[in-house]
Design an enzyme around this catalytic site. Sequence first.
Site, PDB file in Angstrom:
ATOM      1  N   MET A   1       5.138   2.430   1.767  1.00 42.88           N
ATOM      2  CA  MET A   1       6.300   1.997   2.528  1.00 42.88           C
ATOM      3  C   MET A   1       6.984   3.201   3.132  1.00 42.88           C
ATOM      4  O   MET A   1       7.272   4.171   2.446  1.00 42.88           O
ATOM      5  CB  MET A   1       7.273   1.222   1.617  1.00 42.88           C
ATOM      6  CG  MET A   1       8.536   0.778   2.315  1.00 42.88           C
ATOM      7  SD  MET A   1       8.179  -0.369   3.674  1.00 42.88           S
ATOM      8  CE  MET A   1       9.523   0.051   4.797  1.00 42.88           C
TER       9      MET A   1
ATOM     10  N   GLY B   1       0.836  -1.186   0.000  1.00 42.95           N
ATOM     11  CA  GLY B   1       0.000   0.000   0.000  1.00 42.95           C
ATOM     12  C   GLY B   1       0.870   1.236   0.000  1.00 42.95           C
ATOM     13  O   GLY B   1       0.682   2.173  -0.764  1.00 42.95           O
TER      14      GLY B   1
ATOM     15  N   HIS C   1      -0.387   7.000   8.419  1.00 44.34           N
ATOM     16  CA  HIS C   1       0.247   5.736   8.819  1.00 44.34           C
ATOM     17  C   HIS C   1       1.748   5.790   8.549  1.00 44.34           C
ATOM     18  O   HIS C   1       2.563   5.471   9.426  1.00 44.34           O
ATOM     19  CB  HIS C   1      -0.403   4.586   8.038  1.00 44.34           C
ATOM     20  CG  HIS C   1       0.129   3.233   8.386  1.00 44.34           C
ATOM     21  ND1 HIS C   1      -0.565   2.344   9.180  1.00 44.34           N
ATOM     22  CD2 HIS C   1       1.291   2.601   8.062  1.00 44.34           C
ATOM     23  CE1 HIS C   1       0.136   1.235   9.320  1.00 44.34           C
ATOM     24  NE2 HIS C   1       1.278   1.367   8.643  1.00 44.34           N
ATOM     25  N   GLU C   2       2.115   6.192   7.342  1.00 42.59           N
ATOM     26  CA  GLU C   2       3.536   6.179   6.978  1.00 42.59           C
ATOM     27  C   GLU C   2       4.324   7.246   7.731  1.00 42.59           C
ATOM     28  O   GLU C   2       5.472   7.015   8.127  1.00 42.59           O
ATOM     29  CB  GLU C   2       3.690   6.370   5.468  1.00 42.59           C
ATOM     30  CG  GLU C   2       2.948   5.351   4.623  1.00 42.59           C
ATOM     31  CD  GLU C   2       3.200   3.911   5.043  1.00 42.59           C
ATOM     32  OE1 GLU C   2       4.316   3.593   5.483  1.00 42.59           O
ATOM     33  OE2 GLU C   2       2.265   3.096   4.937  1.00 42.59           O
TER      34      GLU C   2
END
Length: 963
Positions: free
Chosen positions: A349, A347, A383-384
């Site tokens: 990284m 999705g 999130h990342e």
Amino acid sequence: MAKGFYISKALGILGILLGVAAVATIIALSVVYAQEKNKNAEHVPQAPTSPTITTTAAITLDQSKPWNRYRLPTTLLPDSYNVTLRPYLTPNADGLYIFKGKSIVRLLCQEPTDVIIIHSKKLNYTTQGHMVVLRGVGDSQVPEIDRTELVELTEYLVVHLKGSLQPGHMYEMESEFQGELADDLAGFYRSEYMEGNVKKVLATTQMQSTDARKSFPCFDEPAMKATFNITLIHPNNLTALSNMPPKGSSTPLAEDPNWSVTEFETTPVMSTYLLAYIVSEFQSVNETAQNGVLIRIWARPNAIAEGHGMYALNVTGPILNFFANHYNTSYPLPKSDQIALPDFNAGAMENWGLVTYRENALLFDPQSSSISNKERVVTVIAHELAHQWFGNLVTLAWWNDLWLNEGFASYVEYLGADHAEPTWNLKDLIVPGDVYRVMAVDALASSHPLTTPAEEVNTPAQISEMFDSISYSKGASVIRMLSNFLTEDLFKEGLASYLHAFAYQNTTYLDLWEHLQKAVDAQTSIRLPDTVRAIMDRWTLQMGFPVITVDTKTGNISQKHFLLDSESNVTRSSAFDYLWIVPISSIKNGVMQDHYWLRDVSQAQNDLFKTASDDWVLLNVNVTGYFQVNYDEDNWRMIQHQLQTNLSVIPVINRAQVIYDSFNLATAHMVPVTLALDNTLFLNGEKEYMPWQAALSSLSYFSLMFDRSEVYGPMKKYLRKQVEPLFQHFETLTKNWTERPENLMDQYSEINAISTACSNGLPQCENLAKTLFDQWMSDPENNPIHPNLRSTIYCNAIAQGGQDQWDFAWGQLQQAQLVNEADKLRSALACSNEVWLLNRYLGYTLNPDLIRKQDATSTINSIASNVIGQPLAWDFVQSNWKKLFQDYGGGSFSFSNLIQGVTRRFSSEFELQQLEQFKKNNMDVGFGSGTRALEQALEKTKANIKWVKENKEVVLNWFIEHS
């Protein structure tokens, strides 16, 4: 790494289409778990052989030889790397794309050793004589090299010495090599895209978890941190990016001015899996944050020119500031690059300072993207960026604790995204997106604890298996529970202490518990029944979760390990006897009660849970605890009465909880299935998204079990009756579908209304879908369908239509410039009711010119979600398993999703026999990271067979009575 399915890291919500066409994804979850990396066993030409070079593929591993063990010895530690790489973006005379490289790694000797073991995968060494040159640093004397060899199975380059390296001394090892710049989405790889009629090629990376070694020889374990000096040699018309900024302007390559040399600043101490470097002609939009950090969003030039990077740019600064405050730690790098790649299996990284994304996780077009696309972008970015501190600055010691890294990011992504979009109530979406989603897996006897013993995680395939919904979503759920019972302020205090103590180092989960305990001990307002470690060990070291049962006549409360199949055999023992220390909140007649702790005992009593005849009590307010709740039947009936008379007294999330829990309890034979179905009766008066989503998600199982039987007709009739008021509500609110509701949850509720109405045959919805799609076919340049509704309209129109509609949509897919639009079309093409079209579509997945490799497994799963396509997809997977496994690599997490997807409907003895035969037939090929998913599929199929036999008649009668 985001859930690529992450997966699929949530992120969005799954809308359920219970129709003739399929159960289709409407609100896409942020690439829920289908992800990580593809290991393509492509042929790489071997380097010329010499007497000093041997290549070994150990069959029976002699564990006395350190190069036959998957874990590196600790005799040597890397200090720094100087790596120069030159990717060739046109094929050579053999038709191969390659890269050439040179690496100098500086080593610190910890213990005397006469062998150097370093990871290397699919690299051909071109150094004359031995594969490497060894030098001493300072006054360090270096022994001669005896021989070098490549050990293919454990992915090592081994240097045997005639003497020993000495503790405390530094050495440098230099090597020159070349590798294939393959399209396998792993290590240093190539990605391709079309710009008009011109094919463009770029070089990019995906190192996590074990593919940095495919780019250059390295100590490829997360605890083997070092600094990196990266230099890229690239065509002078292209841009080079890496984790750090360039030292200055690129300089011409002396021997060829058509090439440029870009040298990057030295990185901080970091792990190999977080490295990234990219050579492309991408462009960017930029801004400088208040703290001086340069923020850039990179993508294909056309995408940048059309403004598709602006939303990501606008939310990145606020999210970075949020996390800097949340962690009480400044962003640790001078820049934050984020880049959207045409070919990317994860999705996203979290490479430090250069985050890579699928295009649909970073790019947003206000004209053509849906609200769920927008939500996905902001949550995946959050999130990342959360990882830039938690995971990158402080890193797990080994992959067995992956859950701490990914679970934490999967929790705080909701907080960061909520800060960027404060009116969306995004934090609530963790309940359907993660909590209940993962409970369906964690309630199986084949589940596993969050923390796996390190000795059980060694091989690349075993590491890939860690990237599952347990690590991401259960990790997020229990960390959310922990933050809730500590309070967010106390949790942040302990978290900041942890990050400050271990910056640039490696940790285990116990280190976090220790610092949270220090925060607890430093205050007096929050009192816990035991230490943080004692409480959390029960949630991390044993699999599953409890069902809390309340008897409101006596106030008795008990706990028991919840299993969807109560007769399944749990072979994994637990030191805690499957008892938990459970934080419990409750409401009685709409009024909040005092907090209560159920200690690690099976049963207790408290008057908080005792009610008078007309009262009701409800536990787990807003589902902050990771458990499910059962009541005596009288209390269930009182809750139902409350929902059908004045549902607003019960919080929205708990209205969803009542549905989720009761359906799961019915599956486990703890309540009658009719009680669970009765809990959906109030929906004809419900307008909120989450209760409807709970019902659609729960009833999707009924659809899977019964859409080939006589139950399905009455079930669709019932759903039409229940959804019609919601459909009419939004038809009025949106002025006959010409406008959109204002807030996110209402837009999601509108999507559920129209998808449920269409897929269950409400005539006015089917007419709407056909009319809008026909209008588009007659004027392809002007799509009249709002992006929010396209997934539903496309799917329903293709299901109603034939080859003309399918071919039109396929043509639009080929022309789609925006990946979000392409995703909607690709999924909708699986909704056809024409067998030959679906079979043709399955064949397309084997041709990367038609379906990108990153999209192949999700396309097969979309076809399998169609009741007509499911047997076709299953036959296809059986027939092509060996090819799929070889082409995509057994380490890819998408194999887990593929097995889950094609077996979801299995509910007959014949299908069980087929699945067992499939396992037997492919033992020689193997299942890689899908091994656990195959065992879970067998377990689920057996449970499905039993459930259908027990419930088919009663469910049929209930739907007939209530439709």
